[in-house]
Write an enzyme that holds these catalytic residues in place. Structure first.
Site, PDB file in Angstrom:
ATOM      1  N   ASP A  19       0.835  -1.192   0.000  1.00 33.66           N
ATOM      2  CA  ASP A  19       0.000   0.000   0.000  1.00 33.66           C
ATOM      3  C   ASP A  19       0.875   1.250   0.000  1.00 33.66           C
ATOM      4  O   ASP A  19       0.672   2.180  -0.778  1.00 33.66           O
ATOM      5  CB  ASP A  19      -0.892  -0.019   1.252  1.00 33.66           C
ATOM      6  CG  ASP A  19      -2.023   0.962   1.139  1.00 33.66           C
ATOM      7  OD1 ASP A  19      -2.610   1.297   2.175  1.00 33.66           O
ATOM      8  OD2 ASP A  19      -2.323   1.416   0.014  1.00 33.66           O
TER       9      ASP A  19
ATOM     10  N   ASP B 204      -9.617  -1.102   3.807  1.00 29.92           N
ATOM     11  CA  ASP B 204      -9.076  -0.762   5.116  1.00 29.92           C
ATOM     12  C   ASP B 204      -9.892  -1.394   6.212  1.00 29.92           C
ATOM     13  O   ASP B 204      -9.358  -1.989   7.150  1.00 29.92           O
ATOM     14  CB  ASP B 204      -9.064   0.757   5.297  1.00 29.92           C
ATOM     15  CG  ASP B 204      -8.133   1.426   4.312  1.00 29.92           C
ATOM     16  OD1 ASP B 204      -8.437   2.550   3.877  1.00 29.92           O
ATOM     17  OD2 ASP B 204      -7.112   0.817   3.984  1.00 29.92           O
TER      18      ASP B 204
END
Lengths: 258, 491
Positions: B278, B409
């Site tokens: 990420d 997330d």
């Protein structure tokens, strides 16, 4: 070991704290954030003290029960000192953040005052401390079993719950007094907070004798409560006005449009 | 990862404020407007953001709201003071709104985690080892030696992350070559599977756990209604709270699937590697995320929003989008989620023996890749499109500008906490510690975004804290607290 014990002990331990949270903190996002940050700081202090204790246990004689107990007591004292150190560190951090904000905005009113921060951070410490002390015990109390079947005290759950409630409230009072003392540079007061924390923890060393540990703890709780009340700006007059609903500031505050 | 979006918008708005300040000094009669803007801006700033500061410039300019050039140096000290006051006011407002939006994220993240932990603790299905694995993690972890186990888990994690990268690249390719229909179809199909199939399995296991008898007809009606309403809420229109609830539920379902089918060491490794990925994908110039954003910018069109949790309804009335039907100009992330998932939920149903394996794998792949760059990018594009000048002034939208957070997330946060509660012998202490660590990570991420005003990924800090606290609490704190509880010492 029934649902009654579980719910009873949960509410004894966390009731006042949750009530305080719901009525004073839950609506203000900034306070919630600082509460969680306070919990985080307590957690870090616990981590460090566990690390030291763990290392000391590894290098010690694992068979000797007396030595292990001694190490545990050392661990407790170290943990208390570290907690207070982290409380001080949190205070410094909050001061810096507040000052930064103040210089940036050049207004007189900060979004959150140092007293509110003291209260909120103390409660954050208390929540985390109480949770770590008692949640596993509560989880066990919901399951099957008989308390004290091997001759231990039968009041294990109840005394744990009461002790936890005392600790949570004490942390809150300590937070208020501590921050106030740091603001006014009264280091004796800071020392008194540390000593009273140590005293409360050391009282629990007598623990199957609950009278000897719980009663003095509640006495200290009451005294710290009074001290925190006065250092937060309370007085008998304020109290009277508030209780008889004549306190104009409080009334105004409640009617302030949100 | 869509947190990037939020932050970026924050930054964009702040930049716009800064851009506007010189204006206000020059044209006193316009002071009212910039103030309104700033207020809305700060609030919006805390809302979903866009990729890259460059967007803000482009967006602002494109909207013609004001000079993008920072020129017009203030001619006198007084204008400077006015500027400064505005900026400070903006900072203050940004802080206040920032706190509010942090809480708007705390609540759904907490809810998702609570659902996952509650399920893990009560429904034993999700912690049972049935011997099934995903095709993406083919190596077993019940091996004889520790070394073999470590090797297997590393291989599993490598395969998984490769799949994710490949899927992301496939999506970028599809987007680049304008295969929008394909993407949309995939996404629709994926959410269909999730809402019907996984929720059916979940319900089945819950009934088994509590020993409730249920006939198939009632069950079919329940699942049908649940699924159809979910599809409508997520992809079309629906009450905001219902849509949020559905997004939280599907995130929880996905996290539960991961917790069940990923073996222990593999799961931790994947979490760590995903955070690094990420970070790289968002911050490196050649990252897929960046490429996607730049492509979207070149075409000046919105990127497909992936599954994104939004705290307010977002009506995209002025989206310049010739390819899409009008329904896409409705709320938050909803319709655009499909495009994301579509390409990924690909061919897999034909896969092996495991009963829910096939769907699981497709889901996994799609989810994996979805966590990729897209979330922030979609957000960013959409926010750019929503710049104030494209709509009437935004004073009234202060309180309504919300925050958006990518469902990836949610999924990984919940997966971390769920895994902690499933496997840690320290039980609740470890779970609590991971929970607090993740929340603080989220807080710090948003703070960093407000400071740096640059796209930042949401996963790394939280996952890093979560992992550190998990291992530290499980190995160090647990024995200490156990001993203390044994003697009833309190610290």
């Amino acid at each position: 070991m029934t649902a009654a014990v579980f719910f009873g002990c949960t509410f004894i331990a966390f009731g006042p704290a949750i009530a305080l949270f719901l009525f004073t903190i839950a609506r203000e996002p900034l306070r919630v954030i600082f509460l969680i940050a306070g919990a985080f700081f307590w957690l870090v202090s616990l981590l460090l003290s566990s690390l030291v204790w763990f290392i000391s246990v590894q290098i010690s004689n694992k068979e000797s029960a007396a030595q292990q107990k001694g190490l545990l007591i050392f661990g407790v004292v170290l943990s208390v000192l570290l907690q207070e150190t982290f409380r001080f560190a949190y205070y410094k951090l909050l001061k810096k953040a507040n000052e930064g904000l103040l210089t940036l905005s050049q207004e007189e009113t900060m979004p959150i005052s140092i007293r509110q921060l003291a209260y909120v951070s103390g409660l954050g410490f208390g929540f985390m401390s109480g949770a770590f002390s008692v949640v596993n015990i509560l989880a066990d109390s919901a399951g099957p079993g008989t308390v004290g079947i091997h001759g231990d005290s039968q009041h294990y759950f109840l005394s744990s719950a009461f002790m936890t409630m005392a600790i949570i409230l004490l942390h809150m009072f300590w937070g208020v007094v501590f921050f106030d003392a740091c603001e006014k540079q009264r280091w004796w007061a800071v020392g008194a907070v540390v000593i009273s924390h140590l005293l409360v923890s050391c009282l629990t060393f007598q623990n199957p004798e609950y009278v000897a540990s719980l009663v003095p703890t509640y006495v200290i709780l009451f005294l710290m409560g009074v001290w925190a009340f006065y250092s937060a700006g309370g007085s008998l007059r304020n109290l009277k006005l508030c209780l008889t609903c004549k306190d104009k500031d409080l009334l105004l505050a409640n009617h302030r449009p949100r | 990862m869509a947190n990037n979006a939020e932050d970026i918008e924050n930054n964009m708005q702040n930049q716009q404020e800064a851009n506007r300040s010189p204006d206000s000094t020059q044209k006193p009669q316009e002071t009212g407007v910039p103030r309104a803007r700033s207020r809305g801006g700060s609030a919006a700033g805390a809302g979903a953001g866009t990729g890259g500061g460059g967007d803000s410039g482009g967006g602002g300019g494109g909207n013609g709201t004001g000079p993008e050039q920072n020129g017009q140096p203030p001619a006198a000290p007084t204008p400077r003071v006015v500027e400064r006051e505005e900026e400070e006011e903006d900072e203050e407002l940004t802080l206040k709104y920032g706190a509010k939006h942090v809480i708007m994220l705390f609540v759904p993240v907490t809810l998702c985690m609570v659902v996952v932990v509650a399920t893990i603790k009560s429904v034993s299905f999700y912690t049972q080892n049935d011997g099934q694995r995903l095709i993406y993690t083919p190596f077993p972890e019940d091996t004889d030696t520790v070394g073999q186990r470590a090797l297997n888990s590393i291989l599993n994690a490598t395969i998984m992350i490769t799949v994710i990268i490949v899927m992301t690249l496939v999506l970028v390719m599809l987007y680049k070559y304008r295969c929008y229909k394909v993407i949309q179809g995939w996404l629709f199909l994926s959410s269909l599977l999730l809402l019907f199939f996984f929720s059916y399995i979940y319900l089945k296991e819950v009934f088994k756990t509590y020993n409730l008898a249920m006939d198939y007809i009632t069950l079919a009606i329940i699942i049908w209604n649940f699924g159809v309403v979910g599809m409508m809420c997520i992809h079309w229109k629906g009450p905001l709270r219902l849509q949020q609830a559905y997004l939280i539920m599907i995130s929880a379902l996905m996290a539960l699937v991961f917790i069940k089918y990923l073996p222990e060491w593999t799961a931790w490794l994947i979490l760590a590697v995903i955070s690094v990925y990420d970070l790289l994908a968002v911050l490196c110039p050649k990252g897929p995320l960046r490429i996607l954003v730049e492509t979207a910018q070149e075409r000046n069109e919105p990127i497909f929003p992936a599954l994104i949790y939004s705290s307010t309804m977002v009506w995209l009335v002025n989206m310049a989008d010739t390819d899409r039907p009008n329904r896409n100009s409705t709320e938050a992330a909803s319709p655009q989620q499909e495009p994301q998932e579509a390409p990924v939920a690909s061919p897999v149903p034909s896969s092996p023996s495991q009963d829910d394996g096939g769907f699981t794998q497709s889901w996994v792949s799609q989810q994996e890749h979805r966590l990729g760059p897209l979330q922030s990018t979609e957000e960013t594009r959409r926010e750019i499109q929503q710049m104030p000048s494209a709509r009437p002034p935004v004073e009234e939208d202060d309180e309504e500008r919300g925050v958006k957070l990518g469902l990836g997330d949610f999924i990984f946060y919940s997966m971390l906490v769920g895994k902690a509660s499933a496997t840690a012998s320290g039980d609740w202490n470890t779970t609590l510690a991971c929970f607090v660590a993740i929340l603080i990570g989220l807080c710090l991420t948003l703070l960093l975004l407000a400071i740096f005003k640059k796209a930042l990924p949401a996963l790394p800090i939280s996952i890093f804290f979560g992992l550190v606290f998990y291992f530290a609490t499980d190995n160090l704190v647990r024995p200490f607290m156990d001993k203390l509880a044994l003697h009833q010492f309190y610290i």
